[in-house]
Write an enzyme that holds these catalytic residues in place. Structure first.
Site, PDB file in Angstrom:
ATOM      1  N   ARG A  59      29.280  55.405  36.152  1.00 24.25           N
ATOM      2  CA  ARG A  59      28.875  56.358  37.211  1.00 24.25           C
ATOM      3  C   ARG A  59      28.755  57.784  36.650  1.00 24.25           C
ATOM      4  O   ARG A  59      29.131  58.754  37.301  1.00 24.25           O
ATOM      5  CB  ARG A  59      29.877  56.356  38.376  1.00 24.25           C
ATOM      6  CG  ARG A  59      29.977  55.054  39.145  1.00 24.25           C
ATOM      7  CD  ARG A  59      28.696  54.767  39.923  1.00 24.25           C
ATOM      8  NE  ARG A  59      28.850  53.679  40.857  1.00 24.25           N
ATOM      9  CZ  ARG A  59      28.710  52.379  40.541  1.00 24.25           C
ATOM     10  NH1 ARG A  59      28.407  52.025  39.306  1.00 24.25           N
ATOM     11  NH2 ARG A  59      28.857  51.447  41.464  1.00 24.25           N
ATOM     12  N   SER A 105      30.445  53.115  48.007  1.00 26.96           N
ATOM     13  CA  SER A 105      31.794  53.408  47.509  1.00 26.96           C
ATOM     14  C   SER A 105      32.044  54.907  47.564  1.00 26.96           C
ATOM     15  O   SER A 105      31.255  55.689  47.040  1.00 26.96           O
ATOM     16  CB  SER A 105      31.929  52.975  46.047  1.00 26.96           C
ATOM     17  OG  SER A 105      31.638  51.615  45.909  1.00 26.96           O
ATOM     18  N   GLU A 143      33.305  59.576  44.330  1.00 20.77           N
ATOM     19  CA  GLU A 143      32.040  59.168  43.739  1.00 20.77           C
ATOM     20  C   GLU A 143      30.900  59.880  44.468  1.00 20.77           C
ATOM     21  O   GLU A 143      29.863  60.187  43.897  1.00 20.77           O
ATOM     22  CB  GLU A 143      31.907  57.652  43.867  1.00 20.77           C
ATOM     23  CG  GLU A 143      30.986  57.021  42.860  1.00 20.77           C
ATOM     24  CD  GLU A 143      29.804  56.351  43.507  1.00 20.77           C
ATOM     25  OE1 GLU A 143      28.700  56.492  42.962  1.00 20.77           O
ATOM     26  OE2 GLU A 143      29.979  55.697  44.535  1.00 20.77           O
TER      27      GLU A 143
HETATM   28  N1  EPU Z   1      39.180  44.495  46.961  1.00 14.16           N
HETATM   29  C1  EPU Z   1      40.255  44.619  47.806  1.00 14.16           C
HETATM   30  N2  EPU Z   1      40.030  45.039  49.093  1.00 14.16           N
HETATM   31  C2  EPU Z   1      38.775  45.301  49.555  1.00 14.16           C
HETATM   32  C3  EPU Z   1      37.676  45.120  48.704  1.00 14.16           C
HETATM   33  C4  EPU Z   1      37.903  44.734  47.390  1.00 14.16           C
HETATM   34  O1  EPU Z   1      41.396  44.396  47.441  1.00 14.16           O
HETATM   35  O2  EPU Z   1      38.658  45.709  50.732  1.00 14.16           O
HETATM   36  C5  EPU Z   1      39.437  44.157  45.538  1.00 14.16           C
HETATM   37  C6  EPU Z   1      39.215  42.723  45.170  1.00 14.16           C
HETATM   38  O3  EPU Z   1      40.212  42.377  44.227  1.00 14.16           O
HETATM   39  C7  EPU Z   1      37.875  42.733  44.492  1.00 14.16           C
HETATM   40  C8  EPU Z   1      37.862  44.084  43.823  1.00 14.16           C
HETATM   41  O4  EPU Z   1      38.584  44.931  44.714  1.00 14.16           O
HETATM   42  O5  EPU Z   1      37.791  41.693  43.570  1.00 14.16           O
HETATM   43  C9  EPU Z   1      36.487  44.632  43.536  1.00 14.16           C
HETATM   44  O6  EPU Z   1      35.740  44.677  44.764  1.00 14.16           O
HETATM   45  P1  EPU Z   1      34.136  44.600  44.754  1.00 14.16           P
HETATM   46  O7  EPU Z   1      33.675  43.437  43.991  1.00 14.16           O
HETATM   47  O8  EPU Z   1      33.682  44.715  46.186  1.00 14.16           O
HETATM   48  O9  EPU Z   1      33.694  45.845  43.920  1.00 14.16           O
HETATM   49  P2  EPU Z   1      34.178  47.377  43.877  1.00 14.16           P
HETATM   50  O10 EPU Z   1      34.844  47.589  42.569  1.00 14.16           O
HETATM   51  O11 EPU Z   1      34.946  47.748  45.089  1.00 14.16           O
HETATM   52  C10 EPU Z   1      32.004  48.205  42.679  1.00 14.16           C
HETATM   53  C11 EPU Z   1      31.013  49.318  42.842  1.00 14.16           C
HETATM   54  C12 EPU Z   1      30.018  48.982  43.951  1.00 14.16           C
HETATM   55  C13 EPU Z   1      29.287  47.709  43.558  1.00 14.16           C
HETATM   56  C14 EPU Z   1      30.335  46.590  43.388  1.00 14.16           C
HETATM   57  C15 EPU Z   1      29.742  45.290  42.894  1.00 14.16           C
HETATM   58  C16 EPU Z   1      32.173  51.363  42.207  1.00 14.16           C
HETATM   59  C17 EPU Z   1      32.792  52.644  42.664  1.00 14.16           C
HETATM   60  N3  EPU Z   1      31.711  50.559  43.172  1.00 14.16           N
HETATM   61  O12 EPU Z   1      32.768  48.125  43.884  1.00 14.16           O
HETATM   62  O13 EPU Z   1      29.057  50.043  43.996  1.00 14.16           O
HETATM   63  O14 EPU Z   1      28.337  47.335  44.537  1.00 14.16           O
HETATM   64  O15 EPU Z   1      31.326  46.993  42.404  1.00 14.16           O
HETATM   65  O16 EPU Z   1      29.388  45.412  41.553  1.00 14.16           O
HETATM   66  O17 EPU Z   1      32.120  51.097  41.009  1.00 14.16           O
HETATM   67  C18 EPU Z   1      28.574  52.121  45.090  1.00 14.16           C
HETATM   68  O18 EPU Z   1      28.689  52.656  43.982  1.00 14.16           O
HETATM   69  O19 EPU Z   1      28.309  52.791  46.120  1.00 14.16           O
HETATM   70  C19 EPU Z   1      28.802  50.685  45.223  1.00 14.16           C
HETATM   71  C20 EPU Z   1      28.745  50.054  46.388  1.00 14.16           C
END
Ligand code: EPU
Length: 339
Positions: A164, A238, A334
């Site tokens: 990012r 995010s 972010e």
């Molecule tokens: N999780 C929780 N609670 C929740 C949601 C997730 O505990 O409510 C945990 C789970 O363990 C899950 C992990 O967090 O496995 C990761 O969650 P997720 O796969 O939804 O991904 P993220 O890390 O929360 C990132 C990006 C997203 C992108 C997704 C998928 C960032 C800041 N965000 O989210 O990007 O779509 O991965 O690759 O890196 C954005 O930048 O606006 C965005 C949506």
């Protein structure tokens, strides 16, 4: 070039915040930029560039001029047997360009389906999702240098992409306006389905033969199931970045919280999902007046309608404090907060 006064930004920010800009100009060509940055009439006015408004949080009316990036166009610059180099105008909608590429059979962007925003905003923060980051397909960009009025080209390595991050969020911040982005897409794509949820979703969809279309559709399905549609509930995806901590610190956290997820990046650092940290602190699905935390993804702050940018900032600070107190980790925002 049309310059409008008292322009409502409500339809132009995905949080749906009801704020006004003193002035707004639509940028359709480079000459518009020259006029705005060099003509006496506009030179000294404070300005900000707005793409799709999907990563900004306005805390009040914008006392200056909003430049709505509307430079359009898709052009094939070079075509070989294996790949194709394509130029996209900064004002093109990101997802529409992804759909176009998938339709043409050009691979590399399918995992980045349904990301809101414009082409020009994509390199700013090296957008990424489902195991792919923009930097993997990014070739170069053209940008208007505000100080000199020149068009400058930045190649991949010049942008210093990170998680990012690009130089446009660092040393080159506010110095350039991205006008064109050139991506190298593959005509013989290799599919990237390593991100767990993609595999599962493809199975649920009953997909037997992988294709750009099926992967794109799987990503669309996942996003639609987790992330709120800004047309229905205001949000900017995010709100925080996933923090990176030292491995030794992560190990000490795991001793205290044995189910804490983490992705080891290298010998030194581990990335921790901010969503998990926020979720553990009990914020998921909480509502405070008209703002709150999304009930399906704790990393997404929402405006249920009529919320104010300042209320979202206050909520984000309360979340930061509680994550800091519980885990000793600082969450960096972010989203760009404009005040
Ligand atoms: N999780 C929780 N609670 C929740 C949601 C997730 O505990 O409510 C945990 C789970 O363990 C899950 C992990 O967090 O496995 C990761 O969650 P997720 O796969 O939804 O991904 P993220 O890390 O929360 C990132 C990006 C997203 C992108 C997704 C998928 C960032 C800041 N965000 O989210 O990007 O779509 O991965 O690759 O890196 C954005 O930048 O606006 C965005 C949506």
């Amino acid at each position: 070039m049309l310059v409008e006064e008292n322009f409502s930004l409500k339809p132009h920010n995905t949080f749906g915040l009801d704020v006004i800009a003193d002035l707004k100009a639509s940028i359709e060509r480079i000459d518009d930029l020259s006029e705005l940055f060099q003509a006496d009439k506009y030179r000294s006015i404070k300005k900000m560039i707005l793409g799709g408004g999907s990563n900004v949080l306005f805390t009040r009316n914008f006392l200056g001029m909003v430049l709505k990036m509307e430079i359009k166009g898709i052009e094939i610059l070079e075509e070989g047997d294996d790949s194709v180099l394509i130029s996209f105008g900064a004002g093109e909608n990101w997802h529409q360009c992804v759909m176009w590429a998938v339709e043409q059979g050009y691979g590399g962007v399918e995992n980045l389906s349904l990301i809101p925003g414009t082409i020009g905003a994509a390199p700013m923060q090296n957008i990424g999702a489902y195991g792919v980051e923009l930097k993997e397909i990014f070739h170069s960009l053209e940008a208007y240098e505000i100080k000199t009025g020149r068009i400058v080209r930045f190649f991949n390595e010049d942008c210093k992409f990170g998680y990012r991050y690009s130089v446009f969020k660092g040393p080159q911040r506010d110095k350039y306006i991205i006008t064109k982005v050139n991506l190298r897409l593959s005509k013989k794509p290799s599919f990237n389905i390593s991100y767990g949820a993609i595999n599962e979703t493809l199975e649920e969809m009953g997909v037997e033969r992988l294709s750009l279309k099926s992967i794109s559709q799987a990503v669309i399905n996942i996003r639609q199931s987790k992330l709120p549609d800004p047309a229905q509930v205001g949000n900017a995806g995010s709100f925080f970045k996933n923090p990176v901590v030292e491995n030794t610190y992560f190990d000490s956290l795991r001793a205290a919280f044995d189910d804490i997820p983490g992705y080891r990046l290298d010998e030194e650092f581990t990335k921790v999902p901010a969503a998990w940290l926020i979720d553990q602190c009990g914020w998921k699905g909480k509502r405070f007046g008209n703002v709150g935390v999304h009930d399906k993804q704790a990393l997404v702050l929402v405006n249920h309608g009529g919320g104010k940018g300042k209320e979202i900032v206050t909520l984000s600070q309360d979340i930061q404090k509680s994550v800091q107190n519980t885990f000793g980790i600082h969450l960096e925002t972010e989203v760009n907060i404009i005040d």
